[in-house]
Design a protein around this motif. Structure first.
Motif, PDB file in Angstrom:
ATOM      1  N   TYR A 184     -28.017  10.447  -5.974  1.00  0.00           N
ATOM      2  CA  TYR A 184     -27.396  11.738  -6.227  1.00  0.00           C
ATOM      3  C   TYR A 184     -28.217  12.543  -7.207  1.00  0.00           C
ATOM      4  O   TYR A 184     -29.003  12.012  -7.973  1.00  0.00           O
ATOM      5  N   ASN A 185     -28.019  13.863  -7.139  1.00  0.00           N
ATOM      6  CA  ASN A 185     -28.705  14.749  -8.070  1.00  0.00           C
ATOM      7  C   ASN A 185     -27.668  15.398  -8.995  1.00  0.00           C
ATOM      8  O   ASN A 185     -26.459  15.250  -8.774  1.00  0.00           O
ATOM      9  N   GLU A 228     -24.784  16.299  -5.351  1.00  0.00           N
ATOM     10  CA  GLU A 228     -25.231  16.159  -3.978  1.00  0.00           C
ATOM     11  C   GLU A 228     -25.856  14.778  -3.801  1.00  0.00           C
ATOM     12  O   GLU A 228     -26.483  14.253  -4.711  1.00  0.00           O
ATOM     13  N   ASN A 241     -28.580  12.668  -1.766  1.00  0.00           N
ATOM     14  CA  ASN A 241     -29.801  12.817  -0.989  1.00  0.00           C
ATOM     15  C   ASN A 241     -30.220  11.468  -0.418  1.00  0.00           C
ATOM     16  O   ASN A 241     -29.869  10.430  -0.964  1.00  0.00           O
ATOM     17  N   VAL A 265     -33.391   9.273  -0.241  1.00  0.00           N
ATOM     18  CA  VAL A 265     -34.692   9.229  -0.901  1.00  0.00           C
ATOM     19  C   VAL A 265     -35.469   8.013  -0.441  1.00  0.00           C
ATOM     20  O   VAL A 265     -34.901   7.010  -0.013  1.00  0.00           O
ATOM     21  N   ILE A 319     -37.782  12.731  -1.955  1.00  0.00           N
ATOM     22  CA  ILE A 319     -36.555  13.113  -1.257  1.00  0.00           C
ATOM     23  C   ILE A 319     -36.889  13.336   0.212  1.00  0.00           C
ATOM     24  O   ILE A 319     -37.715  14.173   0.547  1.00  0.00           O
ATOM     25  N   ILE A 339     -34.203  13.632   2.707  1.00  0.00           N
ATOM     26  CA  ILE A 339     -33.204  14.592   3.168  1.00  0.00           C
ATOM     27  C   ILE A 339     -32.437  15.096   1.951  1.00  0.00           C
ATOM     28  O   ILE A 339     -31.687  14.347   1.326  1.00  0.00           O
ATOM     29  N   PRO A 340     -32.636  16.368   1.590  1.00  0.00           N
ATOM     30  CA  PRO A 340     -31.936  16.947   0.434  1.00  0.00           C
ATOM     31  C   PRO A 340     -30.560  17.469   0.846  1.00  0.00           C
ATOM     32  O   PRO A 340     -30.135  17.286   1.986  1.00  0.00           O
ATOM     33  N   HIS A 392     -26.461  17.628   0.635  1.00  0.00           N
ATOM     34  CA  HIS A 392     -25.431  16.620   0.420  1.00  0.00           C
ATOM     35  C   HIS A 392     -25.173  15.870   1.714  1.00  0.00           C
ATOM     36  O   HIS A 392     -24.746  16.453   2.710  1.00  0.00           O
ATOM     37  N   GLN A 404     -25.534  16.217   7.179  1.00  0.00           N
ATOM     38  CA  GLN A 404     -25.841  16.746   5.854  1.00  0.00           C
ATOM     39  C   GLN A 404     -25.277  18.145   5.703  1.00  0.00           C
ATOM     40  O   GLN A 404     -25.259  18.925   6.659  1.00  0.00           O
TER      41      GLN A 404
END
Length: 175
Positions: free
Chosen positions: A33-34, A38, A40, A42, A54, A56-57, A59, A74
């Protein structure tokens, strides 16, 4: 005062346990998570500057995986609100959480090939085109990824049963 200390210690231990949880999916991939709440996908391999790459960025709401593929639904926050709207953070997140807009991704694990983002029809077509097996389902939810479930996305309550295996849906659990 003793109760407050206990609460603080228990909270710290809970956070520590959650942060040590293995969120690996396949090969070098894991959920992370960021700070914008969200999740991601990674690649755990370190880049030259010491950070995860990353893949797939945005959420990730739902996903499925096998040793060959990772498939993802996503919600791309940056496609839901426009920075020119000049909304406060809470209003931006509310708009994101209430939105039905999402995208689909396919990651071919063997050679790290990433396909997407797709709308649903394109995703279903691409699955067939690259040979994603019909028995590979999107059957994991990220709703329980957090200790306090900060996300309130409406898709968690009413997932698209055409692409999400609702009957067999599991939370984000380590292997």
């Amino acid at each position: 005062m003793k109760n407050m200390k206990r609460i603080i210690i228990l909270s710290f231990l809970s956070i520590l346990l959650v942060s040590c949880k293995d969120n690996s999916i396949e090969k070098n991939y894991e959920l992370d998570y960021n700070p914008n709440e969200e999740i991601n996908l990674v690649n755990k391999q370190k880049s030259g500057i010491g950070y995860n790459i990353i893949s797939i960025p945005g959420h990730i709401l739902f996903y499925g995986h096998s040793k060959d593929y990772i498939i993802v639904i996503q919600k791309p926050s940056d496609s839901i609100y426009n920075f020119n709207e000049n909304l406060k953070y809470d209003k931006m997140m509310e708009k994101v959480f209430k939105s039905n807009f999402n995208q689909f991704w396919i990651l071919k694990v063997k050679n790290d090939s990433l396909f997407g983002p797709f709308q649903k029809a394109e995703y279903l077509k691409k699955r067939k085109e690259i040979g994603v097996p019909d028995n590979l389902k999107i059957n994991y939810s990220t709703e329980e990824f957090y200790l306090k479930v900060q996300r309130k996305d409406i898709q968690y309550k009413n997932p698209d049963s055409e692409v999400v295996d609702v009957k067999n849906l599991m939370g984000n659990q380590p292997k």
